[in-house]
Write a protein that holds these residues in place. Sequence first.
Motif, PDB file in Angstrom:
ATOM      1  N   SER A   6       0.849  -1.183   0.000  1.00 40.43           N
ATOM      2  CA  SER A   6       0.000   0.000   0.000  1.00 40.43           C
ATOM      3  C   SER A   6       0.891   1.241   0.000  1.00 40.43           C
ATOM      4  O   SER A   6       2.087   1.158   0.294  1.00 40.43           O
ATOM      5  N   PRO A   7       0.345   2.420  -0.310  1.00 45.30           N
ATOM      6  CA  PRO A   7       1.151   3.642  -0.283  1.00 45.30           C
ATOM      7  C   PRO A   7       1.706   3.909   1.115  1.00 45.30           C
ATOM      8  O   PRO A   7       1.044   3.636   2.122  1.00 45.30           O
ATOM      9  N   GLY A   8       2.926   4.417   1.172  1.00 49.60           N
ATOM     10  CA  GLY A   8       3.515   4.801   2.447  1.00 49.60           C
ATOM     11  C   GLY A   8       4.122   3.678   3.246  1.00 49.60           C
ATOM     12  O   GLY A   8       4.465   3.859   4.423  1.00 49.60           O
ATOM     13  N   SER A   9       4.305   2.504   2.637  1.00 53.13           N
ATOM     14  CA  SER A   9       4.845   1.358   3.372  1.00 53.13           C
ATOM     15  C   SER A   9       6.363   1.426   3.531  1.00 53.13           C
ATOM     16  O   SER A   9       6.937   0.657   4.300  1.00 53.13           O
ATOM     17  N   GLY A  10       7.004   2.306   2.790  1.00 54.06           N
ATOM     18  CA  GLY A  10       8.464   2.350   2.807  1.00 54.06           C
ATOM     19  C   GLY A  10       9.085   1.504   1.710  1.00 54.06           C
ATOM     20  O   GLY A  10      10.283   1.207   1.747  1.00 54.06           O
ATOM     21  N   LYS A  11       8.283   1.136   0.727  1.00 52.40           N
ATOM     22  CA  LYS A  11       8.747   0.273  -0.364  1.00 52.40           C
ATOM     23  C   LYS A  11       9.881   0.915  -1.159  1.00 52.40           C
ATOM     24  O   LYS A  11      10.896   0.276  -1.448  1.00 52.40           O
ATOM     25  N   THR A  12       9.717   2.183  -1.507  1.00 58.03           N
ATOM     26  CA  THR A  12      10.729   2.864  -2.320  1.00 58.03           C
ATOM     27  C   THR A  12      12.035   3.032  -1.548  1.00 58.03           C
ATOM     28  O   THR A  12      13.124   2.838  -2.103  1.00 58.03           O
ATOM     29  N   ALA A  13      11.942   3.358  -0.276  1.00 58.83           N
ATOM     30  CA  ALA A  13      13.156   3.531   0.544  1.00 58.83           C
ATOM     31  C   ALA A  13      13.925   2.222   0.647  1.00 58.83           C
ATOM     32  O   ALA A  13      15.160   2.193   0.511  1.00 58.83           O
ATOM     33  N   LEU A  14      13.209   1.120   0.881  1.00 59.85           N
ATOM     34  CA  LEU A  14      13.883  -0.175   0.978  1.00 59.85           C
ATOM     35  C   LEU A  14      14.472  -0.571  -0.367  1.00 59.85           C
ATOM     36  O   LEU A  14      15.612  -1.057  -0.439  1.00 59.85           O
ATOM     37  N   LEU A  15      13.726  -0.361  -1.447  1.00 59.02           N
ATOM     38  CA  LEU A  15      14.227  -0.727  -2.766  1.00 59.02           C
ATOM     39  C   LEU A  15      15.468   0.073  -3.124  1.00 59.02           C
ATOM     40  O   LEU A  15      16.428  -0.484  -3.676  1.00 59.02           O
ATOM     41  N   GLU A  16      15.489   1.348  -2.793  1.00 62.52           N
ATOM     42  CA  GLU A  16      16.689   2.156  -3.053  1.00 62.52           C
ATOM     43  C   GLU A  16      17.896   1.576  -2.325  1.00 62.52           C
ATOM     44  O   GLU A  16      19.002   1.475  -2.887  1.00 62.52           O
ATOM     45  N   VAL A  34       8.441  -6.898   6.337  1.00 61.60           N
ATOM     46  CA  VAL A  34       7.887  -5.917   7.274  1.00 61.60           C
ATOM     47  C   VAL A  34       8.884  -4.771   7.380  1.00 61.60           C
ATOM     48  O   VAL A  34      10.053  -4.978   7.720  1.00 61.60           O
ATOM     49  N   THR A  35       8.436  -3.562   7.084  1.00 58.84           N
ATOM     50  CA  THR A  35       9.314  -2.396   7.032  1.00 58.84           C
ATOM     51  C   THR A  35       9.128  -1.478   8.243  1.00 58.84           C
ATOM     52  O   THR A  35       8.190  -1.655   9.024  1.00 58.84           O
ATOM     53  N   LYS A  36      10.035  -0.516   8.357  1.00 62.09           N
ATOM     54  CA  LYS A  36       9.997   0.504   9.411  1.00 62.09           C
ATOM     55  C   LYS A  36      10.032  -0.113  10.812  1.00 62.09           C
ATOM     56  O   LYS A  36       9.376   0.377  11.744  1.00 62.09           O
ATOM     57  N   ASN A  37      10.794  -1.179  10.967  1.00 60.06           N
ATOM     58  CA  ASN A  37      10.836  -1.874  12.251  1.00 60.06           C
ATOM     59  C   ASN A  37      11.414  -1.009  13.359  1.00 60.06           C
ATOM     60  O   ASN A  37      11.211  -1.290  14.546  1.00 60.06           O
ATOM     61  N   ASP A  38      12.137   0.053  12.990  1.00 62.90           N
ATOM     62  CA  ASP A  38      12.668   0.971  13.999  1.00 62.90           C
ATOM     63  C   ASP A  38      11.555   1.707  14.729  1.00 62.90           C
ATOM     64  O   ASP A  38      11.775   2.252  15.826  1.00 62.90           O
ATOM     65  N   LEU A  39      10.346   1.742  14.165  1.00 58.99           N
ATOM     66  CA  LEU A  39       9.208   2.428  14.778  1.00 58.99           C
ATOM     67  C   LEU A  39       8.312   1.485  15.575  1.00 58.99           C
ATOM     68  O   LEU A  39       7.297   1.916  16.127  1.00 58.99           O
ATOM     69  N   ALA A  40       8.676   0.224  15.652  1.00 60.66           N
ATOM     70  CA  ALA A  40       7.808  -0.788  16.270  1.00 60.66           C
ATOM     71  C   ALA A  40       7.428  -0.435  17.707  1.00 60.66           C
ATOM     72  O   ALA A  40       6.257  -0.515  18.095  1.00 60.66           O
ATOM     73  N   GLU A  41       8.405  -0.069  18.502  1.00 59.11           N
ATOM     74  CA  GLU A  41       8.127   0.244  19.906  1.00 59.11           C
ATOM     75  C   GLU A  41       7.270   1.493  20.038  1.00 59.11           C
ATOM     76  O   GLU A  41       6.334   1.537  20.850  1.00 59.11           O
ATOM     77  N   ALA A  42       7.560   2.497  19.220  1.00 58.65           N
ATOM     78  CA  ALA A  42       6.826   3.762  19.307  1.00 58.65           C
ATOM     79  C   ALA A  42       5.349   3.603  18.987  1.00 58.65           C
ATOM     80  O   ALA A  42       4.497   4.285  19.569  1.00 58.65           O
ATOM     81  N   VAL A  43       5.033   2.694  18.064  1.00 59.63           N
ATOM     82  CA  VAL A  43       3.628   2.517  17.678  1.00 59.63           C
ATOM     83  C   VAL A  43       2.993   1.315  18.368  1.00 59.63           C
ATOM     84  O   VAL A  43       1.875   0.918  18.033  1.00 59.63           O
ATOM     85  N   GLU A  44       3.698   0.746  19.361  1.00 56.99           N
ATOM     86  CA  GLU A  44       3.209  -0.412  20.121  1.00 56.99           C
ATOM     87  C   GLU A  44       2.823  -1.561  19.199  1.00 56.99           C
ATOM     88  O   GLU A  44       1.767  -2.187  19.338  1.00 56.99           O
ATOM     89  N   PHE A  45       3.698  -1.826  18.263  1.00 56.36           N
ATOM     90  CA  PHE A  45       3.493  -2.890  17.282  1.00 56.36           C
ATOM     91  C   PHE A  45       3.517  -4.254  17.947  1.00 56.36           C
ATOM     92  O   PHE A  45       4.398  -4.571  18.747  1.00 56.36           O
ATOM     93  N   ASP A  46       2.535  -5.092  17.621  1.00 57.05           N
ATOM     94  CA  ASP A  46       2.424  -6.447  18.163  1.00 57.05           C
ATOM     95  C   ASP A  46       2.944  -7.433  17.117  1.00 57.05           C
ATOM     96  O   ASP A  46       2.203  -7.879  16.233  1.00 57.05           O
ATOM     97  N   ARG A  47       4.199  -7.782  17.237  1.00 57.03           N
ATOM     98  CA  ARG A  47       4.873  -8.638  16.262  1.00 57.03           C
ATOM     99  C   ARG A  47       4.200 -10.005  16.125  1.00 57.03           C
ATOM    100  O   ARG A  47       3.952 -10.487  15.011  1.00 57.03           O
ATOM    101  N   GLU A  48       3.896 -10.636  17.245  1.00 58.86           N
ATOM    102  CA  GLU A  48       3.343 -11.986  17.210  1.00 58.86           C
ATOM    103  C   GLU A  48       1.970 -12.025  16.559  1.00 58.86           C
ATOM    104  O   GLU A  48       1.626 -12.978  15.856  1.00 58.86           O
ATOM    105  N   THR A  49       1.174 -10.979  16.777  1.00 61.63           N
ATOM    106  CA  THR A  49      -0.151 -10.933  16.155  1.00 61.63           C
ATOM    107  C   THR A  49      -0.029 -10.803  14.648  1.00 61.63           C
ATOM    108  O   THR A  49      -0.746 -11.478  13.893  1.00 61.63           O
ATOM    109  N   LEU A  50       0.877  -9.943  14.180  1.00 61.68           N
ATOM    110  CA  LEU A  50       1.070  -9.811  12.743  1.00 61.68           C
ATOM    111  C   LEU A  50       1.525 -11.141  12.136  1.00 61.68           C
ATOM    112  O   LEU A  50       0.990 -11.586  11.115  1.00 61.68           O
ATOM    113  N   LEU A  51       2.496 -11.791  12.781  1.00 61.77           N
ATOM    114  CA  LEU A  51       2.988 -13.069  12.258  1.00 61.77           C
ATOM    115  C   LEU A  51       1.877 -14.105  12.195  1.00 61.77           C
ATOM    116  O   LEU A  51       1.764 -14.859  11.223  1.00 61.77           O
ATOM    117  N   ALA A  52       1.042 -14.144  13.225  1.00 63.30           N
ATOM    118  CA  ALA A  52      -0.069 -15.097  13.248  1.00 63.30           C
ATOM    119  C   ALA A  52      -1.056 -14.817  12.121  1.00 63.30           C
ATOM    120  O   ALA A  52      -1.559 -15.743  11.473  1.00 63.30           O
TER     121      ALA A  52
END
Length: 268
Positions: free
Chosen positions: A39-49, A165-183
């Motif tokens: 989707s737009p804004g996922s960080g696709k272009t930054a990672l591809l670069e 999965v991109t922008k992992n540096d922001l995971a803590e700030a946005v309270e990202f639930d890694r296990e739920t996404l993986l499931a």
Amino acid sequence: MCRVTQLQQAILAKNDHHADGLRAALAARGTGLVNLLSSPGSGKTALLEAELTLARQRGVPVAALTADLATENDATRLARSGVPVKQVLTDGLCHLESEMLDAHLDGWLPEPTRLLFVENVGNLVCPASYDLGESLRVVLASVTEGEDKPLKYPTAFGLAQLVVVTKNDLAEAVEFDRETLLANIQRVNPGVEVVFTSTRRGGEGVGLLLDRALAVADGAPVHRPLMAAEAGADGHAHGHTHGHTHGHAHSHGNGPEHTHPHHDAHAH
């Protein structure tokens, strides 16, 4: 309604037939195609670069074609990597098709290209149904987009052979639930490999996409997704399959999900 369905099936069948031809032509010249969806804004272009820059540093001949509805901004960014880049403006069309892609490659793609990265239109609906002749299909999602993304877009995630999965540096700030996404990813696509990346923090995970793509281009077996039509996950599934081998994944602590393939090929 039946006529609409038949028309959709005919369009997809024509696209798949052309995609098979393009895949064979690219393979004959030693080029692997990587289809990147998000989707737009996922960080696709930054990672591809970052991946393109690393490929150039390693001496791997790569190129990138990026599709957008209206602007050439992504091509300008990707060109900073120093590799051949081409912009495709779709004039409002929400996805690329194999015949369209083939036309843009004709006369442009450098002969020694080992990998061609195609940055599809930022959209997880339309592009999911169109085979581009890829040897590897990758879906990206950032930690900021929510853990239920795979459930909202089961066709896109269900047909992926690799999830980044991109922008992992922001995971803590946005309270990202890694296990739920993986499931949720495993729910729509059992066994798919998942890797975590960030273009910051010293480039966490940068190079994993390049390594996977090179391995597949060299003939390594690749995860064969559970088709959305088989899973009954999405009413928009049209039931065509891409020829990939099947694998099972397991997690190594906080690292990426790794796939251990079986030689269980399924024909397109």
